[in-house]
Motif scaffolding. Structure first.
Motif, short mmCIF file in Angstrom:
data_model
loop_
_atom_site.label_atom_id
_atom_site.label_comp_id
_atom_site.label_asym_id
_atom_site.label_seq_id
_atom_site.Cartn_x
_atom_site.Cartn_y
_atom_site.Cartn_z
N CYS A 98 40.44 42.83 60.52
CA CYS A 98 40.78 43.88 59.56
C CYS A 98 41.04 45.15 60.36
CB CYS A 98 39.65 44.11 58.55
SG CYS A 98 39.99 45.44 57.37
N TYR A 99 42.31 45.52 60.47
CA TYR A 99 42.65 46.68 61.29
C TYR A 99 42.31 48.00 60.60
CZ TYR A 99 44.87 43.58 64.61
OH TYR A 99 45.08 42.61 65.55
N CYS A 100 42.21 47.99 59.29
CA CYS A 100 41.86 49.22 58.57
C CYS A 100 40.43 49.67 58.90
CB CYS A 100 42.01 49.02 57.07
SG CYS A 100 43.70 48.70 56.54
N THR A 101 39.54 48.69 59.08
CA THR A 101 38.13 49.01 59.34
C THR A 101 37.68 48.53 60.72
OG1 THR A 101 37.42 46.95 58.28
CG2 THR A 101 37.57 48.90 56.89
N THR A 102 38.59 47.96 61.49
CA THR A 102 38.32 47.36 62.81
C THR A 102 37.17 46.36 62.76
OG1 THR A 102 36.84 49.16 63.56
CG2 THR A 102 39.20 49.40 64.03
N THR A 103 37.10 45.62 61.67
CA THR A 103 36.06 44.60 61.52
C THR A 103 36.45 43.35 62.30
OG1 THR A 103 35.55 45.42 59.31
CG2 THR A 103 34.75 43.23 59.87
N ARG A 104 35.51 42.84 63.08
CA ARG A 104 35.75 41.65 63.88
C ARG A 104 35.27 40.39 63.16
NH1 ARG A 104 36.97 43.29 69.18
NH2 ARG A 104 36.52 45.49 69.56
N ALA A 105 35.78 39.26 63.59
CA ALA A 105 35.41 37.99 62.98
C ALA A 105 33.91 37.75 63.06
CB ALA A 105 36.16 36.84 63.65
N GLU A 106 33.29 38.17 64.16
CA GLU A 106 31.86 37.93 64.35
C GLU A 106 31.02 38.66 63.30
OE1 GLU A 106 30.86 39.25 68.26
OE2 GLU A 106 31.43 41.34 67.89
N THR A 126 30.31 44.62 54.96
CA THR A 126 31.04 44.95 56.19
C THR A 126 32.12 46.00 56.01
OG1 THR A 126 32.76 43.27 55.88
CG2 THR A 126 30.70 42.56 56.94
N GLY A 127 32.63 46.16 54.80
CA GLY A 127 33.72 47.10 54.56
C GLY A 127 35.10 46.48 54.68
N ILE A 128 35.17 45.22 55.13
CA ILE A 128 36.46 44.55 55.23
C ILE A 128 37.11 44.46 53.85
CG2 ILE A 128 35.60 42.18 54.88
CD1 ILE A 128 37.49 41.32 57.17
N ARG A 129 38.43 44.53 53.79
CA ARG A 129 39.21 44.51 52.56
C ARG A 129 39.13 45.82 51.77
NH1 ARG A 129 36.99 41.50 48.96
NH2 ARG A 129 38.84 41.25 47.69
N THR A 130 38.60 46.88 52.38
CA THR A 130 38.54 48.16 51.67
C THR A 130 39.57 49.14 52.23
OG1 THR A 130 36.76 48.96 53.11
CG2 THR A 130 36.11 47.88 51.06
N GLY A 131 40.59 48.58 52.88
CA GLY A 131 41.71 49.39 53.35
C GLY A 131 42.95 48.94 52.61
N CYS A 132 43.90 48.38 53.34
CA CYS A 132 45.15 47.95 52.71
C CYS A 132 44.98 46.67 51.90
CB CYS A 132 46.23 47.75 53.77
SG CYS A 132 45.96 46.31 54.83
N LYS A 133 43.99 45.85 52.24
CA LYS A 133 43.69 44.58 51.55
C LYS A 133 44.78 43.52 51.72
CE LYS A 133 42.30 44.67 47.36
NZ LYS A 133 42.27 44.96 45.92
N VAL A 134 45.71 43.72 52.65
CA VAL A 134 46.85 42.81 52.75
C VAL A 134 46.56 41.60 53.63
CG1 VAL A 134 49.24 42.60 53.49
CG2 VAL A 134 48.48 44.68 52.33
N GLU A 135 46.10 41.82 54.85
CA GLU A 135 46.00 40.75 55.83
C GLU A 135 44.62 40.10 55.92
OE1 GLU A 135 48.56 39.62 57.32
OE2 GLU A 135 50.02 41.20 56.90
#
Length: 205
Positions: A98-106, A126-135
């Motif tokens: 997630c590049y919006c939040t720089t969240t890593r797979a780990e 984690t905050g993932i998906r709270t940016g563009c939500k696209v990828e």
């Protein structure tokens, strides 16, 4: 990781209860009560999706009085299990998903190992998906699938099903198109190398 410094506020005079905000909230922090949107301030991650998509302009992001950080520390779970989960999902643990939040797979894998069972629970932690939500939804679904979890999709537009990856392509399809400029095996080999690569200069733990 995400620093949460905003909060969604509802203008009840403008809100007509259309449910758009509730159907796109990545953490399900919004409910419709008596035809008005109600935001759970503790759950809201300040992504502004509701503000951007409200047809009545009834949602507004305001600054939180006390910002906070959400993060799941990968070192707090079993390293072997974490690596195995990422490997099964064909993701490098240190890969940014997630590049919006720089969240890593780990970090997502750690959240799952700690009990998260849906994209919404993972986003809360984690905050993932709270940016563009696209990828980022696809690697999240891949990690959940690798953990043997099949989440139930919310009644909304938060996410849809997992899309096929190159590893899912049937052999007959590869055979049919390999002579037409598609390099399936070469691509798979390269992507496997990415998933298995170690960060340069990082000591093996």
């Amino acid at each position: 990781m995400r620093v949460v410094n905003q909060l969604a506020k509802v203008d009840t005079e403008k809100c007509n209860g259309c449910q758009t905000c509730a159907k796109i909230c990545p953490v399900l922090a919004i409910k419709i009560v008596e035809k008005k949107a109600v935001v759970d301030s503790e759950m809201c991650r300040g992504c502004a999706n509701c503000e951007q998509r409200c047809p009545q302009y009834a949602m507004k992001m305001v600054k939180r009085e006390v910002p906070f950080t959400i993060y799941v520390d990968p070192t707090t779970v079993d390293a072997t299990q974490l690596k195995a989960l990422c490997a099964k999902a064909r993701l490098n643990p240190e890969q940014i998903i997630c590049y919006c939040t720089t969240t890593r797979a780990e970090e997502v894998a750690a959240a799952i190992l700690k009990g998260a069972k849906s994209p919404e629970e993972i986003s809360l932690q984690t905050g993932i998906r709270t940016g563009c939500k696209v990828e980022c939804i696809q690697p999240v679904l891949r990690l959940l699938e690798a953990a043997g979890i099949e989440p139930e999709r919310p009644d909304g537009y938060q996410w849809y099903g997992r899309t096929p990856t190159i590893w899912d392509i049937p052999e007959e399809v590869k055979k049919k198109y390999s002579s037409k400029g598609f390099y399936f095996e070469e691509d798979i080999k390269l992507l496997n190398q990415v998933a298995e690569a170690k960060t340069k200069g990082k000591e093996e733990k």
